[in-house]
Write a protein that holds these residues in place. Structure first.
Motif, short mmCIF file in Angstrom:
data_model
loop_
_atom_site.label_atom_id
_atom_site.label_comp_id
_atom_site.label_asym_id
_atom_site.label_seq_id
_atom_site.Cartn_x
_atom_site.Cartn_y
_atom_site.Cartn_z
N GLU A 149 0.84 -1.19 0.00
CA GLU A 149 0.00 0.00 0.00
C GLU A 149 0.88 1.24 0.00
O GLU A 149 1.94 1.25 0.64
N TYR A 164 0.77 5.75 0.10
CA TYR A 164 -0.03 6.86 0.62
C TYR A 164 0.22 8.10 -0.21
O TYR A 164 1.35 8.59 -0.30
N GLU A 200 -4.56 9.58 1.13
CA GLU A 200 -5.26 8.30 0.99
C GLU A 200 -4.26 7.16 0.75
O GLU A 200 -3.24 7.35 0.10
N TRP A 201 -4.57 5.99 1.29
CA TRP A 201 -3.82 4.77 0.98
C TRP A 201 -4.51 4.04 -0.17
O TRP A 201 -5.74 4.05 -0.28
N PHE A 202 -3.72 3.41 -1.03
CA PHE A 202 -4.29 2.52 -2.04
C PHE A 202 -3.32 1.37 -2.31
O PHE A 202 -2.11 1.52 -2.14
N TYR A 230 -3.01 3.48 -10.58
CA TYR A 230 -4.05 3.96 -9.66
C TYR A 230 -5.34 3.15 -9.77
O TYR A 230 -6.40 3.61 -9.35
N THR A 255 -7.60 2.67 -6.70
CA THR A 255 -8.15 3.83 -6.01
C THR A 255 -9.65 3.93 -6.25
O THR A 255 -10.38 4.55 -5.47
N THR A 256 -10.09 3.33 -7.35
CA THR A 256 -11.52 3.39 -7.69
C THR A 256 -12.16 2.01 -7.76
O THR A 256 -13.37 1.89 -7.61
N PRO A 270 -7.22 1.64 2.89
CA PRO A 270 -7.77 2.08 1.61
C PRO A 270 -9.29 1.95 1.56
O PRO A 270 -9.86 0.97 2.01
N SER A 302 -10.88 1.36 -1.04
CA SER A 302 -11.24 0.34 -2.03
C SER A 302 -11.44 -1.03 -1.39
O SER A 302 -11.83 -1.97 -2.08
#
Length: 323
Positions: A244, A246, A250-252, A280, A283-284, A319, A321
């Motif tokens: 992960e 940052y 935000e973490w992803f 990314y 992230t979504t 995250p 997600s």
């Protein structure tokens, strides 16, 4: 007689001390690797330290809280239980062909026992931390030799590594290799089914990716971490390791095992999703985590289940997600 008894006690103490220092052959090998990590970094100590955080109880068993007055900061009520993604989610298809990956890591208790048996703690507080080595010479050389100048190039390089099971590569269910050995030695393993290629399973890929990110300066020890947890890949559940990072508060997640993998049943390398994987992406889109167990890098460690460890405040978040 008293003198003989005294000599006998001293002799026994020396024998026991030696046995504890070198309990098995694997630990001797780990000591050699750790020393290599420290010595082969062109003057770098082999570990990165940031700020003035005081690290906490060395080798604390899973589930055991810190002693009163421990200087380390503790995780306060982290969100650890995450919802299983819907099977209708299109993201599930990404993991549909990779059910073996979720069993890379043994159960939580078995993993703790394995690392306690097979890791010698020298200058880290927890067994996990020994496997993230951003100051190691081989890690630094890998960045330079492959012209990895930014985080995107580093992740692309990680996606070229081939996933191979521990049972095939190392002849055992669980076997953690240090980044130096993963990058430098696995291409020449006689058990490597893809000779000349860097291979191993999820924990080597995650630990090495985190090491490269920190060594490159793209992230610091507060903004990159390895995650160990329980995931669901298209209905198959088990332990897994990933990274992960940052950014922008935000973490992803990033998962190096999205690259190619070796299918033992078909005796062939199967192309991964690296060409369609966006940095990314998660992230979504959902990443199928069911429960988090640990977060760590070379400087910090958090047992998410017992709420113990040392970490910056931003490590309390997970995250979005995962929900």
């Amino acid at each position: 007689m008293k003198r003989l008894l005294l000599y006998g006690i001293i002799f026994c103490a020396l024998v026991i001390g030696y046995a504890n220092a070198f309990p098995n052959e694997q630990q001797e090998q780990n000591v050699e690797t750790i020393l290599y990590d420290a010595q082969d970094a062109s003057g770098t100590s082999g570990r990165v330290f940031a700020g003035s955080d005081v690290r906490v109880v060395r080798g604390m068993p899973s589930g055991q809280s810190q002693s009163p007055g421990s200087p380390g900061r503790m995780m306060q009520n982290p969100r650890r239980a995450v919802q299983q993604p819907s099977t209708q989610n299109d993201q599930q298809q990404v993991f549909a062909d990779r059910p073996q990956f979720v069993q890379d890591v043994q159960g939580r208790d078995e993993l703790n026992q394995f690392l306690q048996r097979n890791t010698v703690l020298l200058d880290a507080d927890y067994n996990f931390q020994m496997y993230v080595t951003p100051g190691n010479g081989t890690v630094l050389e890998y960045l330079e030799d492959n012209d990895l100048d930014n985080k995107y190039d580093i992740y692309d390089a990680a996606l070229s590594w081939v996933w191979v099971s521990d049972s095939l590569l190392n002849g055992q269910e669980e076997a953690w290799l240090y980044p130096a050995k993963f990058l430098r030695k696995t291409p020449d393993y006689s058990s490597n089914p893809v000779s000349g290629t860097i291979v191993s399973d999820c924990e080597e890929q995650a630990n090495t990716l985190a090491s490269l990110f920190i060594a490159s300066g793209e992230y610091n020890v507060s903004s990159v971490r390895v995650a160990i947890g329980y995931v669901n890949f298209d209905g198959i559940t088990g332990g897994h390791a990933w990274v992960e990072v940052y950014e922008d508060g935000e973490w992803f997640p990033l998962d190096a095992t999205m690259g190619p993998y070796y299918d033992e049943d078909e005796d062939e390398v199967v192309a991964g999703d690296e060409d369609s994987t966006d940095y990314y992406q998660f992230t979504t889109e959902s990443y199928p985590v069911m429960e988090l167990w640990y977060y760590y890098n070379n400087e910090y460690f958090v047992d998410v289940i017992s709420h113990t460890g040392n970490a910056p405040d931003n490590w309390k978040e997970v995250p979005s997600s995962y929900y």
